[in-house]
Motif scaffolding. Sequence first.
Motif, short mmCIF file in Angstrom:
data_model
loop_
_atom_site.label_atom_id
_atom_site.label_comp_id
_atom_site.label_asym_id
_atom_site.label_seq_id
_atom_site.Cartn_x
_atom_site.Cartn_y
_atom_site.Cartn_z
N TRP A 121 0.83 -1.20 0.00
CA TRP A 121 0.00 0.00 0.00
C TRP A 121 0.87 1.26 0.00
CZ3 TRP A 121 -3.67 3.01 -1.12
CH2 TRP A 121 -3.96 4.15 -0.38
N TYR A 122 1.90 1.27 0.83
CA TYR A 122 2.79 2.43 0.87
C TYR A 122 3.46 2.68 -0.47
CZ TYR A 122 2.40 2.03 5.97
OH TYR A 122 1.92 1.97 7.25
N THR A 178 1.80 5.14 -2.72
CA THR A 178 1.58 6.47 -2.20
C THR A 178 2.89 7.26 -2.21
OG1 THR A 178 2.09 5.89 0.11
CG2 THR A 178 -0.17 5.52 -0.66
N SER A 179 2.78 8.54 -1.87
CA SER A 179 3.96 9.41 -1.76
C SER A 179 4.23 9.73 -0.30
CB SER A 179 3.75 10.70 -2.55
OG SER A 179 2.60 11.40 -2.06
N TRP A 180 3.95 8.79 0.60
CA TRP A 180 4.08 9.01 2.04
C TRP A 180 5.53 9.28 2.42
CZ3 TRP A 180 4.43 5.05 6.45
CH2 TRP A 180 4.18 5.68 7.68
N GLU A 240 -1.41 11.89 6.23
CA GLU A 240 -1.98 11.80 4.89
C GLU A 240 -1.05 11.01 3.98
OE1 GLU A 240 -3.50 14.66 1.20
OE2 GLU A 240 -2.64 15.52 3.02
N LYS A 241 -1.61 10.05 3.29
CA LYS A 241 -0.85 9.24 2.33
C LYS A 241 -1.48 9.44 0.96
CE LYS A 241 0.16 5.77 5.86
NZ LYS A 241 -0.60 6.45 6.93
N LYS A 242 -0.86 10.29 0.16
CA LYS A 242 -1.41 10.62 -1.15
C LYS A 242 -1.19 9.47 -2.12
CE LYS A 242 -1.20 14.08 -4.83
NZ LYS A 242 -0.52 15.31 -5.31
N PHE A 243 -2.27 9.03 -2.75
CA PHE A 243 -2.19 7.92 -3.71
C PHE A 243 -1.59 8.42 -5.02
CE2 PHE A 243 -4.02 5.27 -7.07
CZ PHE A 243 -3.65 4.01 -6.62
N GLY A 245 7.27 6.00 0.50
CA GLY A 245 6.51 5.40 -0.60
C GLY A 245 7.42 4.84 -1.68
#
Length: 308
Positions: A53-54, A57-59, A65-68, A277
């Motif tokens: 999942w990470y 994202t751009s975590w 907040e974890k932007k997809f 990410g």
Amino acid sequence: MTLTRPPSTAVSTSVRPSRPKSMAAKLIPWLYLLVPLALLLVFTYLPVANMFWYSLTSWDGIDQEKKFVGLNNYIAIVTRPELFSVFFVGLYYLAGAAVQLVLALYFATLLSFNLKFRNFFKGVIFFPYLINGVAIGFVFLFFFQPGGSLDLTLQFLGLGDLARPWLGDPATANSSLAAVSVWRYLGLNVVLYIGAIQSINPDLFEAADLDGASPWQKFRYIIAPSIKRITGLTAILAISGSLSVFEIPFIMLGGANGTETFVIKTVKMAFANGKVGLASAMAVVLLIIVVVVTLIQRRLIKDDVDVA
């Protein structure tokens, strides 16, 4: 005179039909497996799922907040040379692993038969595997430094012209670090091979001696086919280990002089650059490569099953 079978005097017993297992009896095996399965789920599968999942994202590892971003991280791994090129550093360790397996098989074959002081040599070869990796890194820092043990040994042998900054020159740094890994993990493969060779039926070697087989023929027709499973296991360990090298190059050089491996790059990307990410995507790529290599190895080296 004919022999007749006397009448049976055994008391016939009727076979009782097996009772169906109760629900409690069926649940007992699962109760024993509950704790290890729970640990496996919590500490293995859930982290792997989170890593997948990470990777989408751009975590940065801190923000809630974890932007997809979809597959952008995977595209960056393929298109950015500074990310993809570190894979080639693993080729040094892969070549070292191939040399290591050949040496391990050679020493294991010698030490599996009558040889003076073979237990002593087994201990000497296996001892480096027991040493802490940090200690090994610092020891070989002094070994490879200019004027260190290696240069002094070359001068003693009259080969002083070969001395050079082994870790300071990018042309020799990776080869030197790969040699350290070979020295450290050689003993583990030797022990695995010795166990496999000693499990071979000794009658096969006695029959080969009676037939006048040479040592090479014994190795080719008896030892090599009998240790295919261990060979496959060591090949998987060697390939996965060469792709995930971290400890030795990180301790000795920190990835400097072109020695940055894929795992070192991943760790720096996550904890130094704050790009969890992207680092997760790199970890996923490494996991996929190891799984694919393992599946290919299983197809190429198939276990022979004897059917009686």
